[in-house]
Design a protein around this motif. Structure first.
Motif, PDB file in Angstrom:
ATOM      1  N   LEU A 113       4.950   5.001  12.943  1.00 53.48           N
ATOM      2  CA  LEU A 113       4.226   3.767  12.626  1.00 53.48           C
ATOM      3  C   LEU A 113       3.526   3.162  13.833  1.00 53.48           C
ATOM      4  O   LEU A 113       2.733   2.226  13.675  1.00 53.48           O
ATOM      5  CB  LEU A 113       5.183   2.736  12.027  1.00 53.48           C
ATOM      6  N   VAL A 159       2.190   8.601   7.430  1.00 59.96           N
ATOM      7  CA  VAL A 159       1.370   8.306   8.606  1.00 59.96           C
ATOM      8  C   VAL A 159       1.221   9.599   9.398  1.00 59.96           C
ATOM      9  O   VAL A 159       2.221  10.141   9.898  1.00 59.96           O
ATOM     10  CB  VAL A 159       1.995   7.208   9.480  1.00 59.96           C
ATOM     11  N   VAL A 218      -0.325   2.884  13.772  1.00 60.81           N
ATOM     12  CA  VAL A 218      -0.961   2.029  12.764  1.00 60.81           C
ATOM     13  C   VAL A 218      -1.224   0.657  13.385  1.00 60.81           C
ATOM     14  O   VAL A 218      -0.301   0.005  13.889  1.00 60.81           O
ATOM     15  CB  VAL A 218      -0.081   1.883  11.505  1.00 60.81           C
ATOM     16  N   SER A 219      -2.452   0.239  13.386  1.00 59.80           N
ATOM     17  CA  SER A 219      -2.807  -1.059  13.961  1.00 59.80           C
ATOM     18  C   SER A 219      -2.296  -2.193  13.079  1.00 59.80           C
ATOM     19  O   SER A 219      -1.904  -1.995  11.922  1.00 59.80           O
ATOM     20  CB  SER A 219      -4.331  -1.161  14.113  1.00 59.80           C
ATOM     21  N   ILE A 249      -4.541  -2.728   9.827  1.00 63.09           N
ATOM     22  CA  ILE A 249      -4.313  -1.705   8.807  1.00 63.09           C
ATOM     23  C   ILE A 249      -2.903  -1.847   8.224  1.00 63.09           C
ATOM     24  O   ILE A 249      -2.702  -1.725   7.008  1.00 63.09           O
ATOM     25  CB  ILE A 249      -4.539  -0.307   9.404  1.00 63.09           C
ATOM     26  N   GLY A 250      -1.916  -2.105   9.077  1.00 56.85           N
ATOM     27  CA  GLY A 250      -0.564  -2.291   8.572  1.00 56.85           C
ATOM     28  C   GLY A 250      -0.460  -3.463   7.622  1.00 56.85           C
ATOM     29  O   GLY A 250       0.239  -3.393   6.592  1.00 56.85           O
ATOM     30  N   ALA A 253      -3.422   6.945   7.643  1.00 57.47           N
ATOM     31  CA  ALA A 253      -2.240   6.309   7.060  1.00 57.47           C
ATOM     32  C   ALA A 253      -2.475   6.200   5.562  1.00 57.47           C
ATOM     33  O   ALA A 253      -3.468   5.607   5.124  1.00 57.47           O
ATOM     34  CB  ALA A 253      -1.994   4.936   7.663  1.00 57.47           C
ATOM     35  N   ALA A 309       2.980  -2.682   8.753  1.00 51.92           N
ATOM     36  CA  ALA A 309       3.472  -1.418   8.203  1.00 51.92           C
ATOM     37  C   ALA A 309       4.988  -1.315   8.311  1.00 51.92           C
ATOM     38  O   ALA A 309       5.652  -0.738   7.429  1.00 51.92           O
ATOM     39  CB  ALA A 309       2.797  -0.252   8.924  1.00 51.92           C
ATOM     40  N   LEU A 313      -7.153   6.711  11.253  1.00 52.56           N
ATOM     41  CA  LEU A 313      -6.480   6.250  12.460  1.00 52.56           C
ATOM     42  C   LEU A 313      -7.103   6.800  13.723  1.00 52.56           C
ATOM     43  O   LEU A 313      -6.976   6.199  14.783  1.00 52.56           O
ATOM     44  CB  LEU A 313      -4.992   6.642  12.431  1.00 52.56           C
TER      45      LEU A 313
END
Length: 438
Positions: A318, A355, A321-322, A325-326, A360, A293, A414
Motif C-alpha cells: 500500500l 496493488v 498508493v498516494s 488515490i487511496g 491499484a 487505502a 501508479l
C-alpha cells in the motif's frame, strides 16, 4: 481706564491657528472630493494615469505660454491654457464627465488660440498629441480617427497660413507634429485594448471562480453522500440485528453489543460530516486525516460486524498508493458496499483489492437478488460520484451486471511517466487478478 494696551495685537501677515486649521481641512476635503470623483469616472483607469496625462498637458501648455512672453501684456496665451483645462473644472465642480467631444473641442480651441500668436519651435501642437491619446483611450474607433484627422487638418491650415514655424525651413515642423499626433493616438489605442483585456480577464476570473465553487460543492456533496450512505447502512444493519436478537432469541447481550456498535458508527459518521461540512468554512484547515487505502480493511470489518457477509482479499504494497488515490478507493468501496445493503439485502459481497507496481485495482461484486429491477447506468448520485472521483485522478471504472452479478471495478495508474496511463488502460494490466488466483 484704558486697557487697549493690554490686548496683544495680532502680528501682521499671520493667520490665527483656527483659520489655518480650517484652511487645511478645506483643502483636505477638496482633495478627497476630487479623488472620489476621479475614481467614479466611467473609463476605469487608475487615477495616477489620468493625473499623469493632466500633468503632461500642464507642462506643455505652460511651456507654450512661456514661449509667448514677447506677446505680453496680451492674455491670449493664458486664455488658451485655460481652454485646454476646461474639462477639469467642469468635472470637478459641475460633475460633467469629460466626454470625448469636450476633450476634442477644448484641445482644438486651445491649440488654435496658441497658434494665433506663432513662435519658433512651438510647444502648442503637442496639446493635440496628448489629447489624441486621451480620446483614443476612452472613445470608439470612429471618434478617435475623426479627432486625429481634425487635429492634422488644423495644423495644416495654420501651417499654410504661416503660423507653424520650426527653424528657417518651411514645412519643417508639420511632419513632426503629425507623427506626434499619430503616436499619441496609438498610445491611447493600446491603453484601451489593455482595458478591454482587463475586463475580459475579470470575466474569465469570475467564471473560473464560479466553476471552482461549483466543483467544490459537488465534491463536498459526494463526501457527505458517501459518509451518510455508509453510516446509515451499517447502523440499520446493527439495529436490525438488535431487533432480531430481542424478538427471536431474547439475547439482551447481543442486542446491546449491536446497539453500542451502531452508536459508535453514528458518532463517527457525525464527526465525518462535521469535518466535511467544515470545508465550506473559511477558517483554518482541519487536521484530521482523510481515510485512505490502509483504512479499507477497517471499512470491510465494519460491514462484517454489521452482519454483511464479505469475502475480502488484499494483495500488494500500500505504500505506493498516494493519499488522493487511496481516499478515492476508500470512498468507492464504501459506496459499493452500501449499495449492496441498499439494493441487494441479504446477499454476500466479494471485495478484491490488488496493488501492483503499475495500478491499484478494487473490485466489489455481489450476486443479484431474484427480483432484481432493471438498472440503468449513470443513474443516482452514488454512481456519478464514483465516476467523477475516478476521472479526476485519471483512473477507469466500470459498473454493471454480468454473469457474476453486479460488479464495480475501478483502477488507478501508479507508475509515473508518459506511458503509465496508456498501460493501465489495457485489460491485461488493469484488471489482472491476484497472483495466487492464477
Amino acid at each position: 481706564m484704558d486697557v487697549s494696551h493690554a490686548i496683544p495685537a495680532k502680528a501682521p501677515g499671520k493667520a490665527s491657528p483656527r483659520r489655518r486649521f480650517a484652511a487645511r481641512a478645506a483643502v483636505a476635503r477638496l482633495l478627497t472630493t476630487v479623488r472620489e470623483r476621479i475614481e467614479s469616472l466611467p473609463y476605469d483607469y487608475p487615477p495616477a494615469v489620468i493625473m499623469a496625462a493632466d500633468l503632461a498637458l500642464l507642462v506643455v501648455t505652460g511651456a507654450a505660454v512661456i514661449q509667448r512672453h514677447a506677446y505680453f501684456p496680451t492674455v491670449l496665451p493664458l486664455v488658451a491654457m485655460a481652454t485646454a483645462f476646461l474639462p477639469i473644472p467642469l468635472f470637478a465642480i459641475f460633475r460633467v464627465n469629460p466626454h470625448p467631444v469636450l476633450l476634442k473641442g477644448s484641445a482644438l480651441a486651445s491649440c488654435a488660440l496658441f497658434l494665433l500668436q506663432p513662435v519658433n519651435a512651438d510647444f502648442a501642437p503637442f496639446v493635440l498629441v496628448i489629447v489624441a491619446g486621451e480620446v483614443a483611450a476612452v472613445a470608439s474607433r470612429g471618434w478617435t480617427i475623426g479627432f486625429t484627422l481634425l487635429a492634422i487638418l488644423e495644423l495644416v491650415a495654420f501651417d499654410v497660413a504661416g503660423h507653424v514655424h520650426w527653424g528657417e525651413q518651411p514645412l519643417a515642423g508639420l511632419p513632426m507634429y503629425v507623427i506626434g499626433i499619430l503616436l499619441g493616438m496609438f498610445v491611447g489605442v493600446m491603453l484601451q485594448y489593455q482595458r478591454r483585456f482587463l475586463y475580459q480577464e475579470r470575466e474569465n476570473q469570475a467564471i473560473r471562480s464560479g466553476q471552482a465553487a461549483d466543483e467544490e460543492r459537488r465534491r463536498i456533496a459526494r463526501e457527505v453522500h458517501d459518509v451518510i450512505a455508509h453510516s446509515l447502512s451499517i447502523t440499520l444493519l446493527h439495529l436490525t440485528a438488535a431487533r432480531r436478537a430481542l424478538q427471536t432469541d431474547e439475547d439482551v447481550t447481543e442486542a446491546v453489543e449491536a446497539l453500542v456498535e451502531a452508536e459508535r458508527l453514528g458518532r463517527q459518521a457525525m464527526a465525518d460530516i462535521r469535518r466535511t461540512v467544515g470545508m465550506l468554512d473559511a477558517g483554518p484547515a482541519q487536521l484530521a486525516p482523510e481515510p485512505g487505502a490502509a483504512d479499507i480493511d477497517e471499512l470491510v470489518g465494519d460491514f462484517r460486524r454489521a452482519g454483511l457477509t464479505v469475502d475480502y482479499a488484499r494483495t500488494g504494497d500500500l505504500t505506493s498508493v498516494s493519499g488522493a488515490i487511496g481516499h478515492a478507493l476508500y470512498r468507492i468501496g464504501q459506496e459499493s458496499l452500501a449499495n449492496v445493503i441498499k439494493h441487494a439485502p441479504g446477499t454476500p459481497a466479494t471485495v478484491r483489492f490488488d496493488v501492483s507496481a503499475e495500478a491499484a485495482t478494487l473490485v466489489v461484486s455481489n450476486p443479484l437478488p431474484p427480483l432484481w429491477p432493471a438498472w440503468r447506468r449513470d443513474t443516482g448520485m452514488g454512481l456519478r460520484g464514483m465516476r467523477k472521483r475516478t476521472e479526476l485522478l485519471g483512473g477507469k471504472i466500470t459498473a454493471g451486471d454480468g454473469d457474476d452479478g453486479w460488479t464495480v471495478r475501478v483502477g488507478f495508474p501508479l507508475r509515473s511517466g508518459p506511458c503509465a496511463t496508456l498501460s493501465t488502460m489495457l485489460p491485461g494490466k488493469l484488471w489482472n487478478k491476484p497472483q495466487e488466483d492464477t
